[in-house]
Motif scaffolding. Structure first.
Motif, PDB file in Angstrom:
ATOM      1  N   LEU A 214      -6.958  39.542   2.656  1.00 51.35           N
ATOM      2  CA  LEU A 214      -7.301  40.014   4.105  1.00 51.35           C
ATOM      3  C   LEU A 214      -6.053  39.660   4.858  1.00 51.35           C
ATOM      4  O   LEU A 214      -5.391  38.354   4.911  1.00 51.35           O
ATOM      5  N   TYR A 215      -5.079  40.770   5.529  1.00 52.51           N
ATOM      6  CA  TYR A 215      -4.086  40.598   6.474  1.00 52.51           C
ATOM      7  C   TYR A 215      -4.508  40.606   7.697  1.00 52.51           C
ATOM      8  O   TYR A 215      -5.177  41.515   8.322  1.00 52.51           O
ATOM      9  N   THR A 216      -4.132  39.753   8.646  1.00 50.67           N
ATOM     10  CA  THR A 216      -4.620  39.836   9.871  1.00 50.67           C
ATOM     11  C   THR A 216      -3.171  39.293  10.955  1.00 50.67           C
ATOM     12  O   THR A 216      -2.383  38.499  10.442  1.00 50.67           O
ATOM     13  N   THR A 217      -3.216  39.759  12.047  1.00 50.27           N
ATOM     14  CA  THR A 217      -2.169  39.647  13.012  1.00 50.27           C
ATOM     15  C   THR A 217      -2.509  38.089  13.719  1.00 50.27           C
ATOM     16  O   THR A 217      -1.752  37.682  14.525  1.00 50.27           O
ATOM     17  N   GLY A 218      -3.735  37.686  13.683  1.00 44.70           N
ATOM     18  CA  GLY A 218      -4.315  36.438  14.502  1.00 44.70           C
ATOM     19  C   GLY A 218      -3.950  35.155  13.876  1.00 44.70           C
ATOM     20  O   GLY A 218      -3.346  35.072  12.647  1.00 44.70           O
ATOM     21  N   ARG A 219      -4.358  34.206  14.513  1.00 45.22           N
ATOM     22  CA  ARG A 219      -3.882  32.798  14.035  1.00 45.22           C
ATOM     23  C   ARG A 219      -5.024  32.613  12.952  1.00 45.22           C
ATOM     24  O   ARG A 219      -5.975  32.941  12.916  1.00 45.22           O
TER      25      ARG A 219
ATOM     26  N   VAL B  38      -4.049  36.292   4.892  1.00 42.26           N
ATOM     27  CA  VAL B  38      -2.429  36.240   5.128  1.00 42.26           C
ATOM     28  C   VAL B  38      -2.153  36.784   6.661  1.00 42.26           C
ATOM     29  O   VAL B  38      -2.951  37.486   7.138  1.00 42.26           O
ATOM     30  N   SER B  39      -1.212  36.117   7.328  1.00 40.57           N
ATOM     31  CA  SER B  39      -1.037  36.563   8.608  1.00 40.57           C
ATOM     32  C   SER B  39       0.300  36.312   9.059  1.00 40.57           C
ATOM     33  O   SER B  39       1.205  35.395   8.387  1.00 40.57           O
ATOM     34  N   ARG B  40       0.745  37.094  10.096  1.00 41.67           N
ATOM     35  CA  ARG B  40       2.060  36.806  10.688  1.00 41.67           C
ATOM     36  C   ARG B  40       2.087  35.861  11.645  1.00 41.67           C
ATOM     37  O   ARG B  40       3.180  35.208  11.851  1.00 41.67           O
ATOM     38  N   SER B  41       0.955  35.199  12.004  1.00 44.42           N
ATOM     39  CA  SER B  41       0.986  33.978  12.759  1.00 44.42           C
ATOM     40  C   SER B  41       0.759  32.643  12.009  1.00 44.42           C
ATOM     41  O   SER B  41       0.791  32.690  10.947  1.00 44.42           O
ATOM     42  N   GLY B  42       0.458  31.671  12.886  1.00 40.95           N
ATOM     43  CA  GLY B  42       0.618  30.205  12.326  1.00 40.95           C
ATOM     44  C   GLY B  42      -0.927  29.699  11.915  1.00 40.95           C
ATOM     45  O   GLY B  42      -1.914  30.432  12.065  1.00 40.95           O
ATOM     46  N   PHE B  43      -0.768  28.485  11.807  1.00 39.65           N
ATOM     47  CA  PHE B  43      -2.229  27.826  11.136  1.00 39.65           C
ATOM     48  C   PHE B  43      -2.448  26.694  12.165  1.00 39.65           C
ATOM     49  O   PHE B  43      -2.085  26.435  13.165  1.00 39.65           O
ATOM     50  N   THR B  44      -3.917  26.263  11.784  1.00 41.97           N
ATOM     51  CA  THR B  44      -4.350  25.135  12.596  1.00 41.97           C
ATOM     52  C   THR B  44      -4.763  24.105  11.380  1.00 41.97           C
ATOM     53  O   THR B  44      -5.091  24.742  10.412  1.00 41.97           O
TER      54      THR B  44
ATOM     55  N   ARG C  11       2.792  32.801   9.056  1.00 39.38           N
ATOM     56  CA  ARG C  11       4.135  32.887   9.481  1.00 39.38           C
ATOM     57  C   ARG C  11       5.041  34.009   8.641  1.00 39.38           C
ATOM     58  O   ARG C  11       6.164  33.853   8.378  1.00 39.38           O
ATOM     59  N   MET C  12       4.351  35.040   8.212  1.00 36.01           N
ATOM     60  CA  MET C  12       4.667  36.219   7.825  1.00 36.01           C
ATOM     61  C   MET C  12       5.572  36.961   8.320  1.00 36.01           C
ATOM     62  O   MET C  12       5.131  37.898   9.013  1.00 36.01           O
ATOM     63  N   ARG C  13       6.778  36.720   8.572  1.00 37.08           N
ATOM     64  CA  ARG C  13       7.781  37.587   9.329  1.00 37.08           C
ATOM     65  C   ARG C  13       9.025  38.319   8.314  1.00 37.08           C
ATOM     66  O   ARG C  13       9.735  37.388   7.838  1.00 37.08           O
ATOM     67  N   GLY C  14       9.138  39.322   8.094  1.00 41.14           N
ATOM     68  CA  GLY C  14       9.932  40.201   7.197  1.00 41.14           C
ATOM     69  C   GLY C  14       9.736  39.650   6.069  1.00 41.14           C
ATOM     70  O   GLY C  14       8.514  39.878   5.520  1.00 41.14           O
ATOM     71  N   GLU C  15      10.508  38.885   5.146  1.00 41.33           N
ATOM     72  CA  GLU C  15      10.351  38.576   3.989  1.00 41.33           C
ATOM     73  C   GLU C  15      10.458  36.906   3.892  1.00 41.33           C
ATOM     74  O   GLU C  15      10.714  36.085   2.861  1.00 41.33           O
TER      75      GLU C  15
END
Length: 289
Positions: A208-213, A231-237, A254-258
């Motif tokens: 599951l890929y999400t843009t959210g935290r 998986v997310s481009r954003s961060g964690f709690t 924090r998936m940004r680019g590679e």
């Protein structure tokens, strides 16, 4: 609403007229601009004859949203048969019907307002059903993550057209399957859950890929859906990370680019690709990116 992108079973339709409206304003220099702004509309969800919640949503896939919300809140149990889903566009109401009576007064009394966008709501004990839960442990290849990030981030979407939206994508290996968007990331995840319930999709080999935290409630939803990787481009709690480790969820943020950070399930990552000196879109990265 059918996908117009052959790579997906369902893809965003940023041109759909009901999802955005043209609004006139001015820019920083006082020039008149007309931009597309995302619509928000209420959707009231009923389970049989009982009103459950009114959610603010962009209005697409109301049947999947209702099914997924009820499933993720534990109001639709495993093995419980859904006999119908009825949507009234004029009343903005969707009714989910089951073959057995349901009663959720106690859950409705125990509301928890969460940190989610569009005021996500979790009913009852957030940890209910997680005790003793162990997710499948398939490998997650780094090359899949790189391919998914590139494909998803370049897919035509409401986010790219108008912003103010979250996306969630159900994937298998390096292929994105179902891409849902909404004003709240919880709604987008619930639409995925509703689609999976309707289609009888196996969650054990999915990502599951999400843009959210990556918050606790997002991890809990993913775990309840039986999906072993988030998986997310954003961060964690911290609580999100702790729950992921408890249930054996591979958690990558924090998936940004590679570049990315894995805080749970490191042993299941197969590092079959190394970051390159250029970003997936072909632009050379600066040293401080």
């Amino acid at each position: 609403m059918q996908s117009r992108n052959d790579a997906y079973l369902i893809a965003p339709d940023p041109g759909a007229p009901r999802l955005t409206r043209h609004v006139t304003g001015t820019d920083q220099e006082g020039r008149v601009q007309q931009i597309r702004v995302v619509e928000e509309r209420p959707l009231t969800i009923y389970l049989n004859g009982q009103e459950i919640v009114t959610a603010m949503t962009i209005g697409d896939y109301p049947d999947y949203l209702a099914l997924g919300f009820l499933k993720n809140q534990g109001m639709l149990r495993d093995g419980e048969r859904v006999t119908g889903v009825e949507y009234d566009e004029d009343l903005e109401v969707v009714v989910v019907r089951t073959d057995t009576p349901t009663s959720h007064e106690e859950k409705l009394k125990k509301k928890t307002r969460t940190s989610g966008c569009a005021v996500g709501t979790v009913f009852g004990d957030m940890m209910e059903g997680l005790e003793g839960l162990t997710l499948p442990a398939p490998e997650v290849r780094v090359s899949w993550l790189y391919t998914l990030a590139k494909r998803i981030n370049t897919t035509p979407s409401l986010y790219l057209e108008a912003g103010a939206i979250h996306g969630t994508v159900l994937c298998r290996q390096d292929r994105p399957l179902v891409y849902m968007e909404d004003v709240g990331r919880h709604n987008a995840v619930d639409k995925i859950a509703g689609w999976m319930l309707s289609e009888g999709a196996d969650p054990g080999d999915k990502i599951l890929y999400t843009t959210g935290r990556l918050t606790s409630e997002m991890v809990i939803k993913c775990a309840h859906m039986g999906i072993p990787a988030l998986v997310s481009r954003s961060g964690f709690t911290v609580w999100g990370v702790e729950i992921a480790r408890q249930v054996g969820l591979t958690l990558v943020g924090r998936m940004r680019g590679e570049r990315f950070t894995c805080l749970s399930g490191e042993d299941r990552l197969v590092r079959d690709a190394q970051p390159r000196a250029v970003a997936p879109d072909g632009r050379r990265r600066s040293a401080d990116v």
